[in-house]
Write a protein that holds these residues in place. Sequence first.
Motif, short mmCIF file in Angstrom:
data_model
loop_
_atom_site.label_atom_id
_atom_site.label_comp_id
_atom_site.label_asym_id
_atom_site.label_seq_id
_atom_site.Cartn_x
_atom_site.Cartn_y
_atom_site.Cartn_z
N LYS A 103 -34.64 12.62 -21.10
CA LYS A 103 -34.00 12.15 -22.33
C LYS A 103 -34.10 13.22 -23.43
O LYS A 103 -33.15 13.44 -24.17
CB LYS A 103 -34.64 10.84 -22.80
CG LYS A 103 -34.31 9.67 -21.92
CD LYS A 103 -35.08 8.43 -22.34
CE LYS A 103 -34.90 7.30 -21.36
NZ LYS A 103 -35.74 6.15 -21.67
N GLU A 104 -35.26 13.88 -23.51
CA GLU A 104 -35.43 14.97 -24.48
C GLU A 104 -34.46 16.10 -24.18
O GLU A 104 -33.84 16.67 -25.09
CB GLU A 104 -36.86 15.49 -24.46
CG GLU A 104 -37.89 14.53 -24.99
CD GLU A 104 -39.32 14.97 -24.70
OE1 GLU A 104 -39.54 16.02 -24.04
OE2 GLU A 104 -40.25 14.25 -25.13
N ILE A 105 -34.34 16.44 -22.91
CA ILE A 105 -33.42 17.52 -22.49
C ILE A 105 -32.00 17.17 -22.89
O ILE A 105 -31.27 18.02 -23.44
CB ILE A 105 -33.54 17.78 -20.97
CG1 ILE A 105 -34.86 18.48 -20.66
CG2 ILE A 105 -32.36 18.58 -20.44
CD1 ILE A 105 -35.18 18.60 -19.17
N GLU A 124 -41.51 23.53 -22.98
CA GLU A 124 -41.18 22.78 -24.21
C GLU A 124 -39.77 23.07 -24.70
O GLU A 124 -39.47 22.85 -25.87
CB GLU A 124 -42.19 23.14 -25.32
CG GLU A 124 -43.62 22.78 -25.00
CD GLU A 124 -43.85 21.28 -24.92
OE1 GLU A 124 -43.17 20.52 -25.65
OE2 GLU A 124 -44.69 20.87 -24.11
N GLN A 125 -38.90 23.57 -23.80
CA GLN A 125 -37.60 24.02 -24.28
C GLN A 125 -36.59 24.04 -23.14
O GLN A 125 -36.95 24.27 -21.98
CB GLN A 125 -37.76 25.44 -24.84
CG GLN A 125 -36.56 26.02 -25.50
CD GLN A 125 -36.84 27.43 -26.01
OE1 GLN A 125 -37.66 28.14 -25.46
NE2 GLN A 125 -36.14 27.82 -27.06
N THR A 181 -38.78 10.51 -19.63
CA THR A 181 -38.89 10.86 -21.05
C THR A 181 -38.43 12.29 -21.28
O THR A 181 -37.69 12.59 -22.22
CB THR A 181 -40.35 10.68 -21.52
OG1 THR A 181 -40.73 9.32 -21.32
CG2 THR A 181 -40.51 11.04 -22.99
N ARG A 182 -38.85 13.20 -20.40
CA ARG A 182 -38.46 14.61 -20.52
C ARG A 182 -36.95 14.77 -20.35
O ARG A 182 -36.31 15.54 -21.06
CB ARG A 182 -39.22 15.46 -19.50
CG ARG A 182 -38.87 16.92 -19.55
CD ARG A 182 -39.48 17.62 -20.76
NE ARG A 182 -39.33 19.05 -20.61
CZ ARG A 182 -38.72 19.82 -21.48
NH1 ARG A 182 -38.25 19.30 -22.59
NH2 ARG A 182 -38.59 21.10 -21.28
N GLY A 221 -30.96 15.24 -25.31
CA GLY A 221 -30.84 15.38 -26.75
C GLY A 221 -30.72 16.84 -27.18
O GLY A 221 -29.89 17.18 -28.04
N CYS A 222 -31.52 17.70 -26.58
CA CYS A 222 -31.48 19.14 -26.91
C CYS A 222 -30.13 19.74 -26.53
O CYS A 222 -29.56 20.54 -27.28
CB CYS A 222 -32.60 19.88 -26.18
SG CYS A 222 -34.26 19.41 -26.70
N HIS A 280 -31.79 26.39 -28.60
CA HIS A 280 -31.47 26.00 -27.23
C HIS A 280 -30.38 26.86 -26.61
O HIS A 280 -29.70 26.43 -25.67
CB HIS A 280 -31.09 24.52 -27.17
CG HIS A 280 -32.20 23.62 -27.61
ND1 HIS A 280 -33.41 23.56 -26.96
CD2 HIS A 280 -32.30 22.79 -28.66
CE1 HIS A 280 -34.20 22.70 -27.58
NE2 HIS A 280 -33.55 22.23 -28.63
#
Length: 170
Positions: free
Chosen positions: A101-103, A134-135, A98-99, A105-106, A16
């Motif tokens: 929240k993923e961001i 995806e990143q 959802t995305r 976390g990353c 990341h």
Amino acid sequence: ALNEGRIVRGLGRHQHIVKIVGTCLQDFDPVNWVNGELHILMFPVAHCDLAVFLDDCEEVSSPSRGSLTELPNRLERLVSLGFHVSKPADELRYEIQTRLKEILGCLCNAVEWMHKQDIEHRDLKPANILVRPEQVLITDFGISRNESGARSTTDYHVGYTLGYAAPEVL
């Protein structure tokens, strides 16, 4: 730019954090070592930064009257990031949440990695976070500092973005 290059290279290969592909000196006088500008080529390329992504998500969720001309561009960008904009509004909102929240976390993972490497970014804000399908990638280490004892040249001129700066920086 020299400090930024050193810091990014020193961070190694975290998924990341942007990678340096190359550097280039422009208008450099090798005799006097003056007038040169160091340019850094980083990889990978992103679709947009987090600030743009957040604006897109907000406008798609509830478009304002004056922004309807931008709506097709925003929808196209979201599609390029893997979103299914033809879904019902509630499902699209859930997909975006959802995305996000993923961001988050990353980003926490990357900041933890930087701090373990004794690196302070010092200007982490949505415009310095690149978004890909995806990143997400942290970029712009221009005013970053290595806290491992060796002070960088940025210690003498500390920049920051008001509104995103930590209280200890102000």
